[in-house]
Every structure is written in structure tokens, then in C-alpha cells.
Design an enzyme around this catalytic site. Sequence first.
Site, PDB file in Angstrom:
ATOM      1  N   GLU A  87       0.824  -1.207   0.000  1.00 56.42           N
ATOM      2  CA  GLU A  87       0.000   0.000   0.000  1.00 56.42           C
ATOM      3  C   GLU A  87       0.859   1.259   0.000  1.00 56.42           C
ATOM      4  OE1 GLU A  87      -2.585   0.694   3.358  1.00 56.42           O
ATOM      5  OE2 GLU A  87      -3.147   2.661   2.600  1.00 56.42           O
ATOM      6  N   ASP A  98       9.049   5.657  15.301  1.00 56.66           N
ATOM      7  CA  ASP A  98       8.815   7.078  15.088  1.00 56.66           C
ATOM      8  C   ASP A  98       9.178   7.786  16.387  1.00 56.66           C
ATOM      9  OD1 ASP A  98       7.925   9.591  14.528  1.00 56.66           O
ATOM     10  OD2 ASP A  98       5.821   9.065  14.241  1.00 56.66           O
ATOM     11  N   ASP A 132       9.548  11.500  18.135  1.00 50.67           N
ATOM     12  CA  ASP A 132       9.109  12.855  17.878  1.00 50.67           C
ATOM     13  C   ASP A 132       9.563  13.729  19.044  1.00 50.67           C
ATOM     14  OD1 ASP A 132       6.105  13.986  16.391  1.00 50.67           O
ATOM     15  OD2 ASP A 132       7.563  15.176  17.488  1.00 50.67           O
TER      16      ASP A 132
END
Lengths: 488, 457
Positions: B77, B145, B147
Site C-alpha cells: 500500500e 517514530d 518525535d
Amino acid sequence: MQSLGTRRVNHQNDAVAVAVAGAASPLPLYRSAPPLEVRLEDFEAFAVDRLRVLKAISDGLSRGKKPEEMKNLVDELLKTHMSHPKPPEAVNKDVISHFVLRLVYCRTEDLRKWFLSMETTLFRYRFKRESEEAQRALMADFNLPYKAVNTAEFESVKDKLGQVARSIGQSLPTADAIFYKVPFEDVPELVAGRRVYIHRGNAYVAMNQVVSLVVTQFRSFLSKALILTNRKWTSSIKEQEKDRLTPIVEVLSTSYLGPDYSQPRESAEISLKDIDHLAKSSFPLCMRHLYDKLKEDHHLKHGGRMQLGLFLKGVGLKLDDALAFWRAEFSQKVGAERFEKEYAYNIRHNYGREGKRTDYTPFSCQKVISSTPGVGDHHGCPFRHFSEENLRAALGGMGVGNRGMDDIIDKVRNRHYQVACTLTFEAVHGSSCDAGINHPNQYFIDSQKILQSKLISSSYNARPSRMLKTIISLANISICKPAHHVKQ
Amino acid sequence: MNREEAENCREDMEIDGNDSEMPAQRHADIIPDGFNANYLKAYYGKVFPHSDIFKWMCYGHDGKHPGCDPTYLSRREFSFTLDNDIYLRFQSYTSAYELESSIKEKCPFKIDIGPVYSVNPAKRHAYAQTGDNVFTPVERELIFDIDITDYDDVRFCCSGADICLDCWPLMTVAIKVIDTALRDDFGFNHILWVYSGRRGVHCWVCDGKARRLSNEQRAAITDYFRVYKGNENSNKKVSLVGPVLHPFLARSYTDVLKDFFEGKVLLNQNILSTEEKYEKILEMIPDESVAAELRGKWQEKRKAKDDINVVRWEQLKSLLYSGKVKHIQGLRRCIEEIIFSFTYPRLDMEVSKHMNHLLKAPFCVHPKTGRVCVPIDPNNCEEFDPTAVPTLSQLLQELNMSGSRADMDDELDRTSLGRAVRYFRSSFLQPLLKSCKEEIESAYNSRLQQSKNSLSW
């Protein structure tokens, strides 16, 4: 090979010996369905007994019971529900009830998940109480391809193994200790807890940890088996047995899991302007806290948005209202544009309008309690995840008085989070909640019921004269009419 | 011919290798700072490394070997965020050409990469009719991830989306700790770190066995990295129990965190300079009398030639290490806990735990900063300067400046993105594809062997 064979025989003798003593039956692996004839009454009765065991395990887990307490609980449950005066009968009951429940719990993803998790937990604690020898024999039954670490390798990693052992409060491994070197993928729970030394993709698993290896195997085997059972069920059994087993099976699966609150009750629809009022009167603390934080910060992180968003959906907030609700808050912080871009999608997703188009169900207490909120997160169960100080402040904010407070904190210390929430419900509403709180949406519905009946049966100046206190236990079935004391 | 057609025309010619015109003629000589769709179009047309992304996503299945799975790429995808916030999910491609033309045509503000599914995600509804083909993720890189906004309670220089060279080293430390563990502990080799374009970093672990991890195994790895037990409503943030630290934590502490804290954080963030700040640290000391003693010392006005943060930290350490507090429960790990609180990586756990999380593709341009999401070399991550990452306008400027006679690769080299792409190829992509080939080969051979065995009865 010879030695393994002997061990296996010994194991069986052991098991039979134990079983004869009446304490336990041997641990079956449930590889294939038993070629036994079962009376229809037994079919159902055995299954209900096993369900009692699994349900109690599920409750124990959601109360955050420690492994030692779980072990005792499982021992107790097996003795109460699964034993049989004749040992071979106990084995039959064990096997039959397992396979009946497979049929019952194979039919949806949620049912499979629950069954898999509870059966695996049950297996884990039963495996743990076997002797080391019996455990090795069971490992052999699983055909696990693992080899024990040889002496030279042991010496080279001995320091690290010692460090791990000490880090989890265990004694240093002795020179003859057995360690298995396995791909870390095979022992996820030991990896997650940093309970093993991992080097270049391999975990060093101590003999007293092999339960994790076996349980992983058991779990993956059962998981596959459930999918197959489901196929068989839908393709043939369901129809063939439609007059005999099918009704039993269908009743059994609904009797214990409870409703999932994915669809709001009929005619229960709430509008935007009601939320503020409802949050104060009928939200459980976990949702009330998220709601207050959202109003305060105009933002919630993902976990909070899911927990509150699905709850509101269950309460009856329509998609358009939900979008308006979240937009009103978030746009104050991130701007309307970013809201539409980054957050609106997820809200539509929760309502099954995007992505996989699954209609997501609101979180149950068990799910909320087992979540792991991190930095910046406000979701989770306040009774479990708040510090005592913050919890006291939050309860004060809900209007819980000093006496009620101490009872609640006491339950929290004993990790009875749902009981603590139930007591909070009673303190806030001034009436009892015999069923206990199992789902945030149930809290909401029960609260609304009480408030509405109060509204009907009381004049406004009558206050609840005395807080009704009930001690929650399964045995306590006294029925309190919510508003009877108000009338006097 | 309107302008858009003219542009398309030029792009077609580029693909044919006939590349006579340059954006220099399209844009005025000076390119204003910032981000807009026209710049992006030029970027995708001239600079974006389409073929590298394609090769990466194929994982060797674009080859001619009989063991290759030709459906592999088409089951992946991609999702695009377009101008006007239109969000296209479940895009899929069967060839390099399709992928490249779609990107050039749609000019997405953001490209996200999702999992490889059991069937082509664009045709998931068609497959749903046939019953047996469940639409479900089957492969996905293990991703992380990080941050910097999650560090807001321990950085005082910036907050929110802002970063500066004082707080960025927190990311550097996170890369070092996680990268080392992924390699040494979990045995992964093909790891790509990428600047997220504004305030954090992404990590892609691409080894075959990483891509095939189950959700449960992903969660286990994520939990292995987790030391934060608290949330916004309980005080304790880092809780280290047990008489010694797990080897992973011990190594992270001695190799990275301790020196970073004492050498950088203490001074850069001035974490003991004011009462407001040092109270936060005193809160982490579980014994009130010890905290009070330190508070007393720190409230005295004193002149010192050494930095106040260093002086106070030394005082804290010497008190906590001294014999007189040894007997107090919970103090043993206190210094480590403080250092972990201020320095240990804070992962966004949910991203890593599930296969179906989308993550922004490398070499995208961040729409707010205009900076390109370039790879970061974990071996030299100290040198990475987020404020020096090439921006969209800078790249276009460089293209304009340098004339127009060259093929694609050279064009890249003429911009400051060249280095980043070369690093991506030589340090990540080539070794990855080499091991993919070996894996395909050996999987094929063992399948062959199996079928032989089952035949020769």
C-alpha cells in the site's frame, strides 16, 4: 531418544499418580478431538464448568493479579470446577469441555481472541505446576527444535546471563543450569519484559522460563485450530446440528462475554449540547477525565481519542455530531485545517466510514485497564494508571466524600480496579450497582437509568438522605430500588 | 499548449533521456523560499529518487529469478496526501513506471508507505467477493517514530514543533541507543534512519525477518525499549527496579546516556539552574529528607566559578552515593532514573506495534518546513544538522544555477541532495538488495528440495 522416551513414560505415570491423588489431571495438548461419546447434558455442563474457569481467569487478569496470585487462582478453579472423583473422567471432562468451547468460541474474531487468551493463560499456569521432568517431556511433545547451550557458549555469555537474572531478582545461574538459545521471535513475552539476554537475534531462555516457549507454541497451534474449526462450523456443522448442538453453542457464547455496546441502545441518541451535562452526571472517571482534558488542552493523543471517541459513539453520538464535537475542540489548538487533514479521517474511521470499514466497538474495562498510557497520554483506567494523589483529587472532583474515598483507594491498592469504579459509581449516584462495572458504556447506561428514575420519582428538593453503601461480591444479590429512600 | 501540458511534455522527454530544457526556464532566476505545488512538481520531476524507492520496495522481487514473487510490489500500500487535503489510501503499483508516473501526475504533498497485504490493496473489494482471500497485512518493515515533542517536559529551549541544536542531540542519542540494540541485540542489519522533515526521526528496519514479525513480536520489541511507566497522571516517569540493570539498559547508560547527560543536557538545558527546574528533579527523589537537604543547599545564594548546573549535579551525586543514604529504599537507582528521564529515547509505541501503520516515505518534502526527509547515517549521527537539510527551494535553485546538460543521476549530483541519495544507495539499498537476492535464492532452493523430497517416495 531412549532417555526421552523413558521420561515420557515416567511423566505419564506421574500424571496418573497425581490424578489418582485427586489433585490434578495431566495436561493435555488438545491436538485432536477425542473419539468419545458424550451425553448431551455433559456436553453443555462440562462446557459451562470450563467457562466458569476461563471467566474467572479473565477477571483475575483484568484485576491485574500477580503471577503468584494467578497460580493460586487457577489451582483453586481447577479443583472447584474441573475435578472429578474418577481421574480418567476428569481427563475426559478436560478434553471434551475444551473442544466444545472451541466450537462456541470459533465464530468471530473477538470470541476467538478471548478464548485463545484465556485458554493460553490456563495452559501456562497448569504447565508451571508440572515438575521439571514433566515439563521437558511436554516440550518434547511439542517437537521444539531448540538445543541447550553448550558449556563453552555458556561460559562466554555467563556474565550477561547473570546480569539478566539479577535484574529480575533471581539468583545467578549455576554452572549446570540449562539454557536454551532460541530466536527472540519465539519468546515475545520474555523479550517484552527484558527477562532474557538477547544477542544477535537469539534469546537465552533459562529452564524456569521455558513455559514461555511452550505457551507460544500452544497459542499458535490453538489459534490455527480455531480458524479451521470456524471453517468447519460454517461450512457444515452449523447446519447439520441445527436442532441439537447449534442452539447450545449459540447460547453459551453470549452468556459470558456480555454485550459489546457497539450499537447505541434504541432511541438512545445524544446531541452535542447534552454532552457537557452528561459528562458531569454520567461519564465514568476514565471518560470524564479525557473529556475534561480535551476541554482544557483542546487536544488528546491517539489513545485518548480512541477511548473517548468510541465511548461517545456507543453512547449515541452520531458521526456528524462527533466530527463537530472534535472539531470544536481541536481547531482551537491545531486549527480547523489541520483538524480536517489529520484527525477527521480517524473519526470517520472509528465509525467504519474509512479504511477497513470496520465498525469499531467501544473499549471494555478490561481493554482500558490493560492499556499502557505513556508520556502525554490521558487514556487508560484512572484507578489503575493514576498516582494515588491524582486519583484522590479526581474522585474529589466527581463528588466522592472522604469515607467513600478511603474504600475506593483501598480497592485500588488491592488492584480491584473495576470494584473501585463500582464503588465510585455508588458513591456518586447514591445507589447500588450490583452487577458491577464491566464496561464504560454500561456505567453510562446504568447511570442514566438511575438519574431518569430519580427525575420521575422525586421532587427536586429531596436529596439522597444517606449514601447507600454496598460491598460488592458475587454473593450479594440484594436488590435495591434506586430511589426508594428518596421518597420518604 | 497551456503551461501544465508543457510541463508534462518536458517530463515525457526526460524519461526518454532527451533532456534539453530545464526548470530554469520555467521559474524566474530567484526561487522564493517555501513550499508550493509547482516546486514539488519540479522536485518529483527532476530530483526525487523514484527508481531507488522502487527498488527498495521490491526487495529483490523485480528480478528474473524463478523464486521472485512478481505480485510483491503490487500488494504494497502507498497512500498519497494531495493538495487540498485529499487523502488517497490503498494505492498500488505493478511497475517502476507506474509508480513514477503516478507520483509525478498526482504530485502528492506526502507519500506514506503501508504494509504488504495478502492481496493487491487497490483490488481488495474484488477479492473480498471470493471469500477465502482475507485482506490482511502480511509483511511490513519494523518501524519506529521518535518525535521531539514527546520530550517537552525535559527540554527548555524549544517546545512543540520547534527544534534547535540544543535539543536535537536528544534525537541523536535516541538513534544511537535504538540502532545499537536493533543490531547487537536483535541481529538486524538493514536499518534506515530518516529525518522526518521537521521535529523527529523515523526508523525502518528492513531485514526479511523484521518484515515478517507478527504484531505480538513487534509489541515485544517495543516493550523491550520501554522504560517509561508513567503517564500524565502519575509522577514516576522512569522506574528501574531490580538490583542491576538489564544488559541492554546498562550498555545504553554507560555507553551513551550518562556522558550525554553530564556533557550536554546539564549545560544545554540548564536543568538545575532555577528553582522551578531543580524542583522537577527533586521530585524524582523518592525520599523527602534527602530532597530537603539538597533543596537547602541549593537555596543558599552562592558565587561559584563553576557552572551552577555542574556544581549542583555533583552535590546531588555525592549525597546519593554517600553511605548515609544507602539504607533508604528506592534511592539506589535514583541517579540512573534521573538520567534516563532526561535522555532515554521516547518512542511512539503505537506506530511500531502494528503492521498496518503508515509511515512517510523517505525523500518526501515536509510541507511546513520545505525540508527533504533525508536519511541519517547512524554511525555519524552527531554530525547531522536538521537546520542544514536541503530545502525544496534550495534544491531548485541549485538546479537552475548549474545549467542543463546531464542525465538524471548527474542532475542529482548537482544538488545538495546528491550526498543523501548516494548514502541511501551505498549504505542501505545495495547491501539490502544483496541479502534479498540471497534470501530469494535460498528460499527457492529449499522449496525445490522439499518438492523433490515429496516426489521421491
